[in-house]
Design a protein around this motif. Structure first.
Motif, PDB file in Angstrom:
ATOM      1  N   VAL A   1       0.882  -1.163   0.000  1.00 51.98           N
ATOM      2  CA  VAL A   1       0.000   0.000   0.000  1.00 51.98           C
ATOM      3  C   VAL A   1       0.917   1.208   0.000  1.00 51.98           C
ATOM      4  O   VAL A   1       1.978   1.182   0.625  1.00 51.98           O
ATOM      5  N   SER A   2       0.525   2.229  -0.711  1.00 50.03           N
ATOM      6  CA  SER A   2       1.368   3.424  -0.750  1.00 50.03           C
ATOM      7  C   SER A   2       0.545   4.683  -0.560  1.00 50.03           C
ATOM      8  O   SER A   2      -0.634   4.728  -0.917  1.00 50.03           O
ATOM      9  N   PHE A   3       1.168   5.698  -0.026  1.00 47.95           N
ATOM     10  CA  PHE A   3       0.552   7.013  -0.009  1.00 47.95           C
ATOM     11  C   PHE A   3       0.720   7.611  -1.398  1.00 47.95           C
ATOM     12  O   PHE A   3       1.694   7.327  -2.097  1.00 47.95           O
ATOM     13  N   ASP A   4      -0.230   8.402  -1.792  1.00 45.27           N
ATOM     14  CA  ASP A   4      -0.245   9.157  -3.047  1.00 45.27           C
ATOM     15  C   ASP A   4      -0.477   8.293  -4.275  1.00 45.27           C
ATOM     16  O   ASP A   4       0.194   7.290  -4.499  1.00 45.27           O
ATOM     17  N   ASN A   5      -1.387   8.763  -5.063  1.00 42.54           N
ATOM     18  CA  ASN A   5      -1.836   8.017  -6.232  1.00 42.54           C
ATOM     19  C   ASN A   5      -1.021   8.371  -7.472  1.00 42.54           C
ATOM     20  O   ASN A   5      -1.488   9.083  -8.343  1.00 42.54           O
ATOM     21  N   ALA A   6       0.188   7.839  -7.533  1.00 43.24           N
ATOM     22  CA  ALA A   6       1.062   8.140  -8.674  1.00 43.24           C
ATOM     23  C   ALA A   6       0.562   7.458  -9.940  1.00 43.24           C
ATOM     24  O   ALA A   6      -0.047   6.394  -9.887  1.00 43.24           O
ATOM     25  N   ASP A   7       0.838   8.087 -11.090  1.00 43.04           N
ATOM     26  CA  ASP A   7       0.454   7.492 -12.372  1.00 43.04           C
ATOM     27  C   ASP A   7       0.992   6.077 -12.498  1.00 43.04           C
ATOM     28  O   ASP A   7       0.322   5.176 -12.980  1.00 43.04           O
TER      29      ASP A   7
ATOM     30  N   THR B   1      -0.872   2.726 -11.601  1.00 44.48           N
ATOM     31  CA  THR B   1      -1.969   2.084 -12.327  1.00 44.48           C
ATOM     32  C   THR B   1      -1.465   1.073 -13.340  1.00 44.48           C
ATOM     33  O   THR B   1      -2.209   0.209 -13.769  1.00 44.48           O
ATOM     34  N   ILE B   2      -0.212   1.189 -13.730  1.00 45.11           N
ATOM     35  CA  ILE B   2       0.246   0.276 -14.781  1.00 45.11           C
ATOM     36  C   ILE B   2       1.317  -0.694 -14.330  1.00 45.11           C
ATOM     37  O   ILE B   2       1.834  -1.465 -15.123  1.00 45.11           O
ATOM     38  N   CYS B   3       1.683  -0.654 -13.065  1.00 48.43           N
ATOM     39  CA  CYS B   3       2.748  -1.564 -12.692  1.00 48.43           C
ATOM     40  C   CYS B   3       2.191  -2.973 -12.573  1.00 48.43           C
ATOM     41  O   CYS B   3       0.983  -3.200 -12.638  1.00 48.43           O
ATOM     42  N   VAL B   4       3.100  -3.905 -12.441  1.00 46.17           N
ATOM     43  CA  VAL B   4       2.745  -5.327 -12.521  1.00 46.17           C
ATOM     44  C   VAL B   4       1.436  -5.595 -11.800  1.00 46.17           C
ATOM     45  O   VAL B   4       0.514  -6.193 -12.339  1.00 46.17           O
ATOM     46  N   SER B   5       1.399  -5.163 -10.559  1.00 50.00           N
ATOM     47  CA  SER B   5       0.177  -5.324  -9.804  1.00 50.00           C
ATOM     48  C   SER B   5      -0.256  -3.933  -9.357  1.00 50.00           C
ATOM     49  O   SER B   5       0.336  -3.352  -8.465  1.00 50.00           O
ATOM     50  N   PRO B   6      -1.255  -3.384 -10.000  1.00 53.27           N
ATOM     51  CA  PRO B   6      -1.670  -2.019  -9.686  1.00 53.27           C
ATOM     52  C   PRO B   6      -1.812  -1.810  -8.179  1.00 53.27           C
ATOM     53  O   PRO B   6      -2.358  -2.660  -7.475  1.00 53.27           O
ATOM     54  N   VAL B   7      -1.311  -0.677  -7.727  1.00 50.75           N
ATOM     55  CA  VAL B   7      -1.126  -0.482  -6.302  1.00 50.75           C
ATOM     56  C   VAL B   7      -2.321   0.171  -5.585  1.00 50.75           C
ATOM     57  O   VAL B   7      -2.875   1.167  -6.053  1.00 50.75           O
ATOM     58  N   THR B   8      -2.672  -0.413  -4.472  1.00 56.56           N
ATOM     59  CA  THR B   8      -3.668   0.153  -3.582  1.00 56.56           C
ATOM     60  C   THR B   8      -3.053   1.383  -2.913  1.00 56.56           C
ATOM     61  O   THR B   8      -1.935   1.303  -2.403  1.00 56.56           O
ATOM     62  N   VAL B   9      -3.762   2.493  -2.956  1.00 56.64           N
ATOM     63  CA  VAL B   9      -3.159   3.735  -2.472  1.00 56.64           C
ATOM     64  C   VAL B   9      -4.055   4.576  -1.574  1.00 56.64           C
ATOM     65  O   VAL B   9      -5.271   4.429  -1.571  1.00 56.64           O
ATOM     66  N   VAL B  10      -3.408   5.456  -0.852  1.00 60.13           N
ATOM     67  CA  VAL B  10      -4.079   6.505  -0.106  1.00 60.13           C
ATOM     68  C   VAL B  10      -3.990   7.753  -0.980  1.00 60.13           C
ATOM     69  O   VAL B  10      -2.915   8.322  -1.145  1.00 60.13           O
ATOM     70  N   ALA B  11      -5.104   8.130  -1.587  1.00 60.02           N
ATOM     71  CA  ALA B  11      -5.091   9.293  -2.468  1.00 60.02           C
ATOM     72  C   ALA B  11      -5.514  10.532  -1.698  1.00 60.02           C
ATOM     73  O   ALA B  11      -6.414  10.486  -0.874  1.00 60.02           O
TER      74      ALA B  11
END
Lengths: 342, 342
Positions: B279-285, B288-298
């Motif tokens: 899980v990551s903070f901030d919804n970086a572009d 959305t396209i990395c191997v496994s799209p990341v769950t984020v804190v937007a």
DNA sequence: CTGAAAGCGCTTACAG
DNA sequence: CTGAAAGCGCTTACAG
């Protein structure tokens, strides 16, 4: 707590503000002002926490020491990085920069130029949207310092600093050809902008030079304000039929299209580079971490930004003399990663 | 081709510039100026292509209609997007914005504030670097309009607009726990910044509330100016031993760390989320396209930007009256994608 | 070596 | 209803 002015210092010392102005502007030597009084002025300036009012200087001298930057969108990392370089180089010379995002909309850029003129910015760095030729011509005619970046209008004589898009696309396409790809597609934008057109031209020329007939079905032109759906449709048309794919490689003309495109490709269950090879313009952050890190055409942002600032500043400082017009074309940097296979 | 001034119009018509100023500023009614003369002035203004000189207005009125924005780095997409919102809202009100990237360096931000003051900006929007408390206090003491964004200093009474980082990290960690992860790590920055600390605090509290002992080996604190190597070392320590991995999940406190981190994880041949959930903070572009799209804190960038501008403008317009201090904490938006499994 | 004065382009009390 | 005048804070010929 009012700010202290030149006059305050002058009164404080019982001298004229002329004198104070001279020493604070380093002209003490020139006017042979005694060191003693010099020192006094500087001390009082410090004591009173004096800071020159740039607005007043600006009104008097006609120079505001700020430059206007008009780009498509500061939120787009390509322009964000470019903006950073520009800000940095400008700061090195004591200049501020006012940012304006035009969204590639000529009405907006026109209005922004007007606003910036009212603010008396000394010069402009502009990434001109399509159909903004008249605005640029007007600037040129009025002898206003400016430089175009990222794109230019071949028919307008003015400073610009761009990248060799034709050459970059040509090499990128050749790279794909050398790795055995036969049906290379290009997804680009429906904009009448020299940089975008040059990319597609370079792509086509590479195919021609390899004696491959150009198939217009492989060239997808998206509307400028494209979204995921537009990209998805193109991707589907190109590589949607698993047993009969139209394309085996795609050259993306922008990283915005590319990032969306890769998402679509992955949604279709396709693998990069096995099913489709990819090259994209612009070295987006996303490209380093996606399933198959993307081979890209990277632009020399630092050099573009730095040179752009230097050109405007030079124009500003020599506004009366007619400087040689600077038309600069920089080479791109081709970064090979894994998206084309090997 | 000199720009036309108020005086030019006045002379052209044989009236006083007072008059011209009144009609051009929409005060014709107030001073009951005849419609006929009104029309004449407007026509001549148009004909002569008159545009008010903002610098002169600024000197006279003490208001430049520009606001200074100090952030860490405009090239960082998080700040780029925020900058865009700020630019937009400011433009809606006829304000310009000057951008400054501080690189989280307090000396730089101090100098930038000084420069902006010389330029007489009307107010500031600041994302203050650590150890810049004195600068912020000085602004507050001098009753200069400003608002802090992204972080604040709890001990300083001033306007700010931030996000509930504690709550966001708490929920993100709970999400990981609910999906069965036991050894959740956090990679953050060695900065004495309230927002970063709150993230780690929220993470720890979630663990405590789940009766999981906090293992400080799972909390990696990178130097502020971290690069790929720093991130790689942390990742290796956390998940480097395939048969004995320290962590089975990682909460990244910034997307910059996250993007690098995912690259490292993939370099180790590990799979997200199977080997390690993210899980990551901030919804970086990129997410959305990395191997496994990341769950984020937007973060609600639009609201942050818009509100920030409104607060400073309000302060600017009511500088003499003592306004209520605005302390705003916004909720984040948790976007679940694939990086945590299910 | 130093000062008085003009002026950049505006706004705004003040007077009539 | 309209104009003359002051002044925002500076720079810079000009004069002595």
């Amino acid at each position: 707590m009012k700010k202290t002015s030149l006059n305050d210092i002058a009164k404080h010392l019982g001298v004229s503000k002329t004198l104070v102005s001279f020493v604070l502007n380093g002209k003490a030597k020139e006017y042979r002002i005694s060191e003693e009084i010099c020192k006094k002025v500087q001390d009082v300036a410090q004591e009173l926490n004096y800071h020159p009012n740039r607005i007043a200087q600006g009104l008097r001298t006609g120079k505001t020491k700020t430059i206007g930057l008009i780009i498509a969108d500061i939120a787009n990392p390509f322009f964000g990085k470019l903006g950073r370089e520009i800000e940095q180089e400008a700061a090195r010379h004591g200049y501020h920069v006012i940012f304006c995002s035009s969204d590639e909309n000529p009405e907006k850029s026109e209005q922004q130029i007007a606003m910036l003129q009212q603010s008396q910015v000394d010069g402009y760095i502009i990434s001109p949207p399509m159909n903004s030729e008249d605005q640029i011509r007007t600037l040129a005619k009025r002898n206003i310092p400016f430089v175009l970046i990222d794109r230019y209008f071949p028919e307008i004589e003015c400073n610009y600093i761009v990248v060799d898009n034709f050459d970059a696309a040509y090499k990128a396409t050749n790279h794909l050809l050398a790795l055995g790809r036969k049906r290379i597609a290009n997804i680009t934008l429906n904009v009448d902008l020299q940089n975008m057109k040059a990319r597609t031209e370079g792509y086509k020329q590479a195919l021609r030079d390899a004696s491959i007939e150009i198939d217009e079905n492989l060239v997808k032109i998206l509307p400028f304000s494209h979204d995921n759906k537009d990209v998805a449709r193109s991707i589907k048309e190109l590589v949607g039929k698993k047993d009969n794919m139209l394309a085996d490689a795609i050259l993306f003309s922008t990283s915005k299209i590319g990032v969306m495109g890769i998402e679509c490709i992955s949604d279709l269950g396709l693998k990069v580079p096995d099913d489709v090879a990819i090259v994209s313009f612009d070295n987006a952050d996303a490209y380093t971490i996606c399933v198959s890190p993307v081979t890209v055409v990277a632009q020399p942002l630092k050099e573009i930004g730095k040179t752009a600032v230097q050109i405007v500043l030079n124009e500003i400082k020599n506004q009366k003399t007619l400087l040689k017009i600077q038309k600069i074309t920089l080479k791109t940097n081709f970064i090979i990663r894994k998206s084309c296979g090997s």
